[in-house]
Scaffold this motif. Structure first.
Motif, PDB file in Angstrom:
ATOM      1  N   ILE A 738       0.855  -1.188   0.000  1.00 20.98           N
ATOM      2  CA  ILE A 738       0.000   0.000   0.000  1.00 20.98           C
ATOM      3  C   ILE A 738       0.889   1.235   0.000  1.00 20.98           C
ATOM      4  CG2 ILE A 738      -1.645   1.310   1.371  1.00 20.98           C
ATOM      5  CD1 ILE A 738      -2.800  -1.469   2.194  1.00 20.98           C
ATOM      6  N   THR A 740      -0.282   4.672  -0.779  1.00 27.73           N
ATOM      7  CA  THR A 740      -0.913   5.855  -0.211  1.00 27.73           C
ATOM      8  C   THR A 740      -2.181   5.440   0.502  1.00 27.73           C
ATOM      9  OG1 THR A 740      -1.809   6.176  -2.410  1.00 27.73           O
ATOM     10  CG2 THR A 740      -0.101   7.695  -1.701  1.00 27.73           C
ATOM     11  N   PRO A 741      -2.299   5.849   1.753  1.00 25.57           N
ATOM     12  CA  PRO A 741      -3.548   5.582   2.441  1.00 25.57           C
ATOM     13  C   PRO A 741      -4.597   6.561   1.930  1.00 25.57           C
ATOM     14  CG  PRO A 741      -2.122   6.855   3.840  1.00 25.57           C
ATOM     15  CD  PRO A 741      -1.381   6.622   2.560  1.00 25.57           C
ATOM     16  N   SER A 742      -5.827   6.222   2.143  1.00 25.77           N
ATOM     17  CA  SER A 742      -6.874   7.090   1.601  1.00 25.77           C
ATOM     18  C   SER A 742      -7.040   8.346   2.440  1.00 25.77           C
ATOM     19  CB  SER A 742      -8.187   6.317   1.571  1.00 25.77           C
ATOM     20  OG  SER A 742      -8.527   5.938   2.878  1.00 25.77           O
ATOM     21  N   PRO A 786       1.406  14.206  10.682  1.00 23.35           N
ATOM     22  CA  PRO A 786       1.305  13.034  11.527  1.00 23.35           C
ATOM     23  C   PRO A 786      -0.143  12.747  11.904  1.00 23.35           C
ATOM     24  CG  PRO A 786       2.060  14.910  12.793  1.00 23.35           C
ATOM     25  CD  PRO A 786       1.937  15.372  11.380  1.00 23.35           C
ATOM     26  N   VAL A 787      -0.456  11.471  12.001  1.00 26.16           N
ATOM     27  CA  VAL A 787      -1.767  11.049  12.503  1.00 26.16           C
ATOM     28  C   VAL A 787      -1.497   9.982  13.551  1.00 26.16           C
ATOM     29  CG1 VAL A 787      -3.078  11.569  10.421  1.00 26.16           C
ATOM     30  CG2 VAL A 787      -1.974   9.343  10.647  1.00 26.16           C
ATOM     31  N   ASN A 788      -2.547   9.582  14.220  1.00 21.71           N
ATOM     32  CA  ASN A 788      -2.438   8.505  15.196  1.00 21.71           C
ATOM     33  C   ASN A 788      -1.906   7.264  14.488  1.00 21.71           C
ATOM     34  OD1 ASN A 788      -2.818   6.511  17.080  1.00 21.71           O
ATOM     35  ND2 ASN A 788      -4.830   7.274  17.735  1.00 21.71           N
ATOM     36  N   SER A 789      -0.726   6.808  14.880  1.00 27.71           N
ATOM     37  CA  SER A 789      -0.123   5.699  14.137  1.00 27.71           C
ATOM     38  C   SER A 789      -0.891   4.399  14.321  1.00 27.71           C
ATOM     39  CB  SER A 789       1.348   5.527  14.533  1.00 27.71           C
ATOM     40  OG  SER A 789       1.466   5.419  15.923  1.00 27.71           O
ATOM     41  N   THR A 790      -1.844   4.380  15.241  1.00 30.82           N
ATOM     42  CA  THR A 790      -2.717   3.220  15.376  1.00 30.82           C
ATOM     43  C   THR A 790      -3.530   3.015  14.096  1.00 30.82           C
ATOM     44  OG1 THR A 790      -2.892   3.863  17.684  1.00 30.82           O
ATOM     45  CG2 THR A 790      -4.404   2.177  16.929  1.00 30.82           C
ATOM     46  N   LEU A 791      -3.702   4.085  13.344  1.00 32.40           N
ATOM     47  CA  LEU A 791      -4.449   3.976  12.090  1.00 32.40           C
ATOM     48  C   LEU A 791      -3.686   3.139  11.067  1.00 32.40           C
ATOM     49  CD1 LEU A 791      -5.675   7.651  11.882  1.00 32.40           C
ATOM     50  CD2 LEU A 791      -7.107   5.640  12.230  1.00 32.40           C
ATOM     51  N   GLY A 792      -2.407   2.943  11.288  1.00 34.07           N
ATOM     52  CA  GLY A 792      -1.624   2.118  10.382  1.00 34.07           C
ATOM     53  C   GLY A 792      -0.615   2.919   9.594  1.00 34.07           C
ATOM     54  N   VAL A 793      -0.700   4.218   9.683  1.00 33.80           N
ATOM     55  CA  VAL A 793       0.277   5.081   9.035  1.00 33.80           C
ATOM     56  C   VAL A 793       0.660   6.152  10.043  1.00 33.80           C
ATOM     57  CG1 VAL A 793      -0.336   4.775   6.619  1.00 33.80           C
ATOM     58  CG2 VAL A 793      -1.646   6.348   8.013  1.00 33.80           C
ATOM     59  N   GLN A 794       1.886   6.649   9.895  1.00 33.94           N
ATOM     60  CA  GLN A 794       2.315   7.697  10.825  1.00 33.94           C
ATOM     61  C   GLN A 794       1.960   9.073  10.302  1.00 33.94           C
ATOM     62  OE1 GLN A 794       6.131   5.444  10.696  1.00 33.94           O
ATOM     63  NE2 GLN A 794       6.553   6.801  12.418  1.00 33.94           N
ATOM     64  N   VAL A 796      -0.080  11.255   6.904  1.00 34.68           N
ATOM     65  CA  VAL A 796      -0.834  11.227   5.651  1.00 34.68           C
ATOM     66  C   VAL A 796      -0.552  12.526   4.925  1.00 34.68           C
ATOM     67  CG1 VAL A 796      -2.709   9.749   6.439  1.00 34.68           C
ATOM     68  CG2 VAL A 796      -2.896  12.219   6.733  1.00 34.68           C
TER      69      VAL A 796
ATOM     70  N   TYR B 109       0.555  -2.102  13.729  1.00 29.12           N
ATOM     71  CA  TYR B 109      -0.670  -1.443  13.249  1.00 29.12           C
ATOM     72  C   TYR B 109      -0.604  -1.157  11.753  1.00 29.12           C
ATOM     73  CZ  TYR B 109      -3.021  -1.172  17.733  1.00 29.12           C
ATOM     74  OH  TYR B 109      -3.687  -1.508  18.883  1.00 29.12           O
ATOM     75  N   ARG B 173      -8.143  -2.115  15.958  1.00 27.14           N
ATOM     76  CA  ARG B 173      -8.329  -1.401  14.695  1.00 27.14           C
ATOM     77  C   ARG B 173      -8.852  -2.405  13.682  1.00 27.14           C
ATOM     78  NH1 ARG B 173      -8.755   2.295  10.926  1.00 27.14           N
ATOM     79  NH2 ARG B 173      -7.060   2.688   9.463  1.00 27.14           N
ATOM     80  N   PHE B 455      -3.135  11.604  20.499  1.00 23.76           N
ATOM     81  CA  PHE B 455      -4.293  11.571  19.600  1.00 23.76           C
ATOM     82  C   PHE B 455      -5.498  10.892  20.244  1.00 23.76           C
ATOM     83  CE2 PHE B 455      -0.987  12.052  16.304  1.00 23.76           C
ATOM     84  CZ  PHE B 455      -1.546  13.085  15.582  1.00 23.76           C
TER      85      PHE B 455
END
Lengths: 1067, 456
Positions: A738, A740-742, A786-794, A796, B109, B173, B455
């Motif tokens: 993957i 680019t994340p959406s 930066p975003v919450n890395s729990t989303l799977g990306v650090q 976007v 994750y 998640r 976050f």
């Protein structure tokens, strides 16, 4: 009917051309003459109002009225009539000739491009007089563009127009050139280049500057927004030459430029004596012990260390002998050459009224400064315009370029097989001109003994390698364009444009069988069978070939409606256009690697095992042979619609508005989000046209604009996308990752530009100029956040940053005439600075992140900021550099380098010049002309290089500051170079090299060039211009930083002066 | 004039006639795709670089192993080769993070997002190849459960026979939506979810796969066995160990290995190693330089000395680093630590579960079966002597530690031993300063990284 008019016009024009000659010397008088003056080359056949018509020698004069009509009675004795108006070429007729013509007379005046007021400005969509423009536009006319004989378009634009910054020296690695500074973070920052109505999608160096008629630089939103989403960085519009309809012209130009081999002694290199001392020291410290033991006793050591290890002979005498060598002598003599560049160009142009042609052919050859370098370029261009007075006008153009760039395996002073560099005492070429080996990959005893004669010769002699590899790129670029325009009556005109561009880029890296690259790799991948006394080669015999082929296809089409209306009383005038545009770009690329390459028989050997791991002979590590192969494809689709309107009231007030919407094939975005609307508005006020204005000698215009430009980045995507690889790491199944994340909330970047400016002209252009102030507010700039890395990306890609740029562009010209002497001067001055106003990235806790000069978005600072550690001098006890840790002097280098926060770094300023400009002076006396240009760049910083002990110990070279290092207490008073510590402390080195002691101001003023020319005129109107240019003078008249460093050549080889002689022949 | 008009109309038709949405739908890059077909999804799940940590970075957390009693560091390596954050991991600092990205959280994750994408695409389309859909769904669920379990083992308290049920677990998640609101689940929710997902995947997956980077049913059984062991459900651990061994009970005879080479398992490679059920590598980037880094980590000397002379692992696993021993026995066959699932672990799960359930003799017999394959042919293997349950548990736990070195399992075992009521103190000495962590300490749960916490 149409044809008759056409014929009549042609006859009249012919009469005009030839009439001058036989009419000379006749006297007539007392005759009434009347007619209308028109503007030449205006398809709408506009009348030319207020033209001064002067009779000589009586010196009486009249003016044409608002409809261009004039009438006068020639006085007895008058022989000559002169039509003149600012902004138009003066026309001279004999009275007899005018009388011979059938009344009423039609006089066509050609626009002159020298006056600021009436210059024709091409935006690529329409032509407007500069007087009617509210935006900020610079026009470079042919004379200015051809001032120097540079071989490329960009070379000719440097230092002649405000707002256009060419970065040199270290700053060049930030942005090569910019219009009004950088206004984006991740998207393309280079201005859009337009050639003949459409964006040019090729290599700028391939355009033949001698085919260029004029250059227009669109700087603000109102000027550039017509180019839409790609115009956020400004636009450079190039217009090709067309045939003029009133004369047949043959032009031949030839020039030869010579440049001495570059100055290698500008590279601050440790002296041979010092390096020998370092070699001996390191050897005695056991630094090279690992090279002399173990199964792989081949780790390279400096030559002197090898000699010390052998221990034969008188080492002191040897050291003495070696210290007299400077490797730069051999490098300069055998690796560099005098650079010669020749340009030849011939063009034919001419035609009749509606039927004109322009053909040209050019050849440029450049033997570069490095031995083995050769660039060639052939340009062929053809343009034909034809049409009928009321019928369609058709224009067809064809431009073909074939450019070939060749280089050998020679990087000059940077040449190094392994990154260890040269020992300053290395001898590269012997007295007979034969290359000598150096041992920078493997030790000499290893090279001499490994394989016991079974392997290929493993020695490396850089001089011999120059022609054993060849790197070529062949670029072919074909551009074809057709346009069709048709008047529809009622002031309407419809036109259609189409342009096709095909570009092929064939790259080829050849390493021949005898090259070191080939021998080294083949040897490394072979296995010696000592029992059988034989070698198994896993790489086929022969050379290597790597090809890299790219093709680009661009189709661009446009359909446009023009409207022009002037009210009967001449008070209101409206020009408007609306159009629709399509653009489709397709890129394809292929890369192939071959072994067993034998160019003499055109063969390759494809039986290569690129899956197995082989043990490398020289290190024991395992590696695959590897085969670079791949394909790529890129697609760029654009749909745009646009409109603009320009309204003028009595030539006194102007109102302008434009609108454009671009849609692109942004990936993973719903169709309704693929577009962005852009617009601009502007207003102008020609104060001097007010009825109350009484100062005849002064003309002043005020103008202001505001508008929105755009920018896109292809890196962003709203849907999750994946990228394929043909296998995994541990298996051979196809895999995908993957990329680019959406993010369905992506928006286009947005640049809002405000501009206010004024154009002035005093005493009939004796003094003229313009000034512009602008503010560019960039919002929604795309950046990684930066975003919450729990989303799977650090992070976007998001519209996360804002930036503000502001600046001033000033141009002041003077044109003074005293008898035959003419003095013209032009001062251009610019100020530009940018500030990041908002950035969502967290500020790293470690300031060291912000030390390298690259894009460092820090709120409140400029994008390319120069930061450093506060330098507190050297410790008088031991010569350690001292820094500040939370305000306390410290030499804890790990803490200094790793934990100093951003707030404690010293902020110097921008790495790009914030004030820059040039002062151009031209003196001419009759047909002799001399011109010189001074340039200045200030308000910026660069980092000086110095001694880096870790590098000194790891390589064979070093920095000359070694001689100035701290050695004894008291030295700290005269030097900043830290003492030598062994083993090296990398954090200490890093601290010093990023300390404020090494940051210098780049500010300086330099003499750029001196140009001389003489024009020989012949009686049959032909002429020869002979010229000599002296460029790259590198004469610094003033600079802020102490020492000898030229900011353009910071510890790199320094270019020498370029001397060009040439002639231009025209008949 | 008519011709001109016609031309104009044709040009107009050409321009307006093309389908605008089609023209703008062209993908900008040939290698790019919005995943949709089963082939696309298969390719995503075959990205072993990230999903199995086959690249140089690895993917499963190292936090537990770095803080375990298997390793110790020389002062010089600690001081000069490790950044403060990595040093903090080693000395159990309560507030360990120091600005370096916590890949222990990020990479698992990241992998979960990857498989969530596959799951979302699978559920929003109807595919004809139902069998393939089952496999892809099974693999995705397995990956997600495995990563969540790995995360929970370091970032959440142990869930031992219902303990800590309402404590904070980890975020579950479960979609690929980048705008999803993230919240913590409870420990009970975390483990219930992992269990349910593993059970479903075991149902969907084929018994074995072509390559070890694709999860199989045997791997799912092995992971279930590990999960039940960790949660104190010994009958479950035994039952799934048996199910796994029914599929594959191969053990590698260590007499066939060349112990003298730098990585004895490199000749076989993890994917051909007969005991590997599922390949996954521990975080190991050289740039990160974790305390577990093969170049620096020394093996606890008491542990090393506990290997008997006839035990081939003593030479196969260890490299004399003078002073001390470094570990070279990774099933990955490289300097990266193998942290996937292998049959030897299942033997140990089975042995322990039997012993804990009272079947001491049978349990020790299972242990013997494993150890025989590790023993030199030249030395006579002496079976583990019969003992009481308490001693037998200690023997099995010690054998787990010896066999499953550098696999990220010791940290889980230590947490489980605490839950079983054992008390102990781990000690480290760096530059003369002693650091300890006792069984009653709160630091057995690693804090949530600040860049995540901010976050939440």
């Amino acid at each position: 009917m149409e044809n008759r008019n056409y014929l009549l016009l042609a006859v009249l024009l012919l009469a005009h051309v030839f009439g001058l000659h036989y009419a000379w010397g006749q006297t007539d008088g007392g005759a009434a003459i009347s007619g209308t003056v028109y503007i030449m080359s205006d398809s709408l056949r506009s009348p030319n109002a207020f033209v001064n018509v002067r009779m000589l020698p009586s010196n009486s004069s009249v003016r044409s009225d608002g409809a261009g009509k004039f009438s006068f009675v020639a006085q007895p004795g008058d022989r000559t009539v002169i039509f003149s108006k600012v902004g138009f070429a003066k026309l001279e007729f004999s009275v007899a000739e005018l009388l011979a013509r059938k009344a009423p007379l039609s006089i066509f005046m050609d626009q002159d491009q020298k006056s600021i007021e009436e210059v024709n400005v091409s935006s690529g969509y329409q032509k407007l007089k500069q007087g009617a423009i509210t935006g900020s536009v610079d026009v470079v006319d042919q004379e200015l563009f051809n001032r120097t004989a540079g071989a490329t378009v960009l070379q000719r634009l440097e230092n002649i127009t405000p707002g256009l910054l060419f970065n040199r020296g270290d700053a060049q690695s930030t942005d090569e050139f910019l219009i009004r500074g950088r206004s984006t973070i991740t998207a393309e920052a280079q201005p859009l280049i337009v050639l003949d109505n459409f964006p040019f999608d090729g290599n700028l160096d391939d355009i033949n500057p001698l085919d260029i008629e004029s250059v227009t630089i669109l700087k603000d939103a109102a000027a550039a927004s017509i180019w839409g989403a790609r115009a956020g960085n400004g636009v450079i519009v190039l217009t090709s030459k067309k045939g003029a309809s009133d004369r047949v012209n043959v032009n031949f130009q030839s020039s030869l430029a010579l440049q001495g081999r570059p100055d290698l002694y500008n590279v601050q290199t440790i002296s041979s004596a010092d390096r020998l001392e370092v070699d001996r020291f390191l050897y005695e410290q056991g630094h090279y012990a690992a090279s002399f033991t173990g199964p792989y006793y081949n780790r390279p050591v400096p030559n002197f260390v090898e000699l010390l290890a052998q221990g034969q002979g008188d080492m002191a005498a040897l050291q003495e002998e070696l210290s007299s060598i400077d490797v730069r002598d051999d490098l300069s003599r055998y690796f560099y050459q005098n650079r010669t560049q020749q340009q030849h160009n011939v063009s034919f142009s001419g035609g009749r009224a509606n039927n004109t042609f322009y053909y040209s052919a050019g050849y440029t050859e450049d033997l570069g400064a490095l031995v083995g370098q050769k660039d060639q370029r052939v340009n062929i261009s053809a343009r034909q315009n034809f049409g009928w007075d009321r019928g369609p006008k058709i224009s067809m153009g064809l431009i073909y370029t074939d450019a070939k760039v060749t280089s050998g395996n020679n990087m000059g002073i940077e040449t190094s097989a392994s990154g260890r560099g040269f020992s300053p005492y290395a001898d590269l070429v012997d007295a007979n001109g034969n290359g000598l080996p150096i041992y920078s990959d493997y030790r000499k005893p290893y090279v001499d003994s490994v394989g016991g004669g079974l392997l290929k010769d493993w020695s490396y002699s850089p001089y011999d390698e120059i022609f054993r590899s060849a790197n070529t790129e062949n670029r072919r670029d074909l551009q074809a364009n057709v346009s069709l325009e048709q008047g529809l009556g009622f002031g309407l005109k419809i036109s259609a444009f189409y342009k096709f561009q095909f570009q092929q880029r064939l790259g080829k890296q050849e390493d021949f069988e005898d090259s070191y690259i080939v021998r080294d790799r083949i040897n490394n991948f072979s296995r010696i069978d000592y029992a059988r006394n034989s070698v198994v080669y896993n790489i086929p015999q022969g050379g290597f070939l790597l090809t890299n082929d790219n093709q680009r296809n661009v189709h661009q089409g446009r359909i446009q409606l023009d409207y022009h209306h002037s009210s009967a009383d001449g008070r209101h005038s409206l020009d408007a256009i609306a159009g629709y545009e399509i653009r489709k770009l397709t890129d394809r690329g292929q890369q192939y690697q071959f072994y067993g390459y034998r160019p003499e028989i055109g063969g390759v050997n494809s039986t290569v095992d690129n899956l197995s791991y082989f043990q490398m002979l020289s290190s024991g590590a395992t590696s695959r042979i590897g085969l670079l192969q791949g394909m790529s494809g890129g697609f760029d689709h654009f749909l745009s619609m646009y409109a603009n309107a320009n309204y003028s009231y009595q030539g006194r007030y102007q109102l302008y508005g434009s609108f454009r919407k671009d849609e692109a094939n942004l990936f993973g975005v719903a169709t309704n989000q693929k577009g962005t609307p852009l617009w601009s508005i502007g207003g102008g006020w020609s104060i001097d046209r007010e009825p109350w204005w009484e100062a005849d000698w002064a003309r002043i215009k005020l103008r202001t604009t505001y508008g929105v430009n755009g920018n896109i980045s292809r890196a962003a995507s709203a849907q999750q996308t994946i990228n394929f690889a043909s296998s995994g790491r541990s298996h051979s199944f196809r895999s995908a990752r993957i990329t680019t994340p959406s993010n369905d909330q992506l928006r286009w970047e947005n640049v809002r530009v405000f501009n206010v400016g004024s154009d002035v002209d005093f005493f009939n252009s004796k003094i003229s100029g313009s000034i512009d102030y602008y503010v560019k507010n960039s919002t929604d700039l795309l950046a990684r956040v930066p975003v919450n890395s729990t989303l799977g990306v650090q992070t976007v890609f998001a519209n996360a940053a804002n930036m503000q740029g502001k600046g001033l562009d000033l141009q002041l010209n003077t044109n003074l005439r005293l008898r035959g002497l003419n003095y013209r001067a032009s001062l251009i001055a610019s100020w530009n600075e940018n500030t990041v106003t908002r950035y969502l990235m967290p500020v790293s806790s470690s300031g060291s992140t912000y030390l390298p000069i690259t894009i460092n978005p820090i709120e409140g600072r400029t994008l390319y900021a120069v930061n450093s550690f506060e330098f507190q001098g050297l410790d008088p006890q031991n010569g350690n550099p001292i820094g500040l840790l939370s305000g306390v002097p410290s030499s804890d280098y790990s803490a200094l380098y790793n934990t100093t926060p951003l707030s404690e770094l010293k902020f110097h300023g921008s790495a790009q010049p914030t004030f820059f400009g040039a002062f151009r002076n031209t003196f001419s006396y009759r047909d002799f002309e001399i011109s010189f240009n001074l340039s200045y760049k200030t308000g910026y910083y660069f980092r000086r290089q110095s001694l880096y002990y870790s590098g000194l110990f790891a390589t064979f070279g070093g920095h000359s500051d070694y001689a100035d290092r701290w050695q004894d207490p008291g030295d700290e008073l005269s030097t900043n170079v830290p003492s030598m510590v062994y083993p090296q402390n990398t954090n200490r080195d890093n601290f010093y090299s990023y300390s404020s002691a090494l940051v210098e101001r780049g500010d300086h003023i330099r003499l750029e060039d001196v140009l001389l020319s003489y024009l020989f005129r012949f009686r049959n109107a032909s002429s020869v211009r002979v010229f000599a240019n002296f460029q790259n003078l590198n004469m610094i008249l003033w600079k802020a930083a102490p020492g000898k460093i030229d900011p353009y050549f910071n510890n790199v080889v320094k270019d020498r002066m370029v001397s060009t002689v040439g002639l231009s022949f025209s008949l | 004039m008519r011709i001109r008009l016609t031309t104009s109309i044709l040009v107009l038709l050409f321009i307006f006639g093309c389908s605008k949405s089609e023209f703008l739908a062209q993908k900008p890059d040939l290698a790019m795709e919005v995943p949709s077909s089963l082939e696309d999804l298969r390719a995503i799940l075959d990205d072993d670089n990230s999903l199995n940590g086959e690249d140089d970075e690895g993917c499963t957390p190292q936090l537990g192993e770095s803080a375990s009693d298997n390793i110790y560091l020389m002062d010089q390596n600690y001081v000069s080769n490790m950044r403060p954050q990595m040093q903090n991991y080693y000395v159990w600092k309560a507030d360990p993070y120091d600005g370096v990205a916590v890949l222990d959280w990020i990479f698992p994750y990241r992998n979960i997002l990857t498989v969530n994408t596959v799951l979302d695409v699978l559920s929003s389309n109807d595919y004809a190849d139902v069998a393939q859909v089952r496999v892809l769904r099974g693999e995705s669920l397995f990956h997600r459960a495995h990563m969540l379990f790995q995360l929970a083992s370091v970032f959440a308290p142990i869930y031992y026979q219902g303990s800590n049920a309402t404590e904070r677990g980890i975020p579950l998640r479960l979609s690929s939506d980048i705008n999803e609101a993230i919240r913590y689940s409870t420990v009970q929710e975390t483990f219930a979810h992992i269990e349910a997902e593993l059970l479903e995947s075991a149902d969907l997956l084929p018994e074995s796969q072509l390559i070890k980077t694709r999860p199989s049913r045997a791997a799912a059984f092995a992971l279930l066995s590990r999960l039940y062991l960790y949660t104190g459900n010994y009958p479950g651990a035994l039952s799934y160990a048996d199910s796994c061994l029914a599929i594959d009970r191969t053990l590698l005879d260590y007499n066939t290995l060349n112990a003298s080479i730098s990585f004895p398992f490199s000749s076989t490679g993890s994917h051909r190693h007969p005991e590997v059920l599922f390949s996954s590598n521990m975080l190991s980037g050289n740039a990160q330089s974790y305390p577990t880094r093969q170049l620096y980590a020394r093996v606890d000397s008491l542990l090393y000395n506990s290997f008997a002379p006839g035990d081939l692992r003593k030479t196969v696993f260890f490299l004399n680093a003078n002073p001390g021993q470094r570990f070279k026995g990774s099933y990955a066959g490289t300097s990266r630590h193998f942290a996937g699932l292998a049959i030897d672990e299942v033997y140990l799960n089975k042995a322990e579960a039997m012993v804990r359930l009272g079947d001491v003799a049978q349990g020790l017999a299972v242990l013997d079966e494993l150890l025989r394959s590790r023993w030199s042919k030249g030395a006579n293997y002496v079976p583990v002597p019969a003992a009481g349950q308490r001693e037998a548990i200690a023997v099995v736990m010690q054998e787990r530690r010896k066999e499953l070195l550098f696999r990220g399992i010791r940290w889980m075992d230590l947490k489980r031993m605490i839950a079983e009521g054992e008390s102990f103190v781990l000690r480290r000495v760096i530059s003369g300063v002693e650091h300890t962590i006792g069984s009653g300490d709160g630091r057995w749960v690693w804090p949530i990284p600040p860049e995540v916490e901010c976050f939440m």
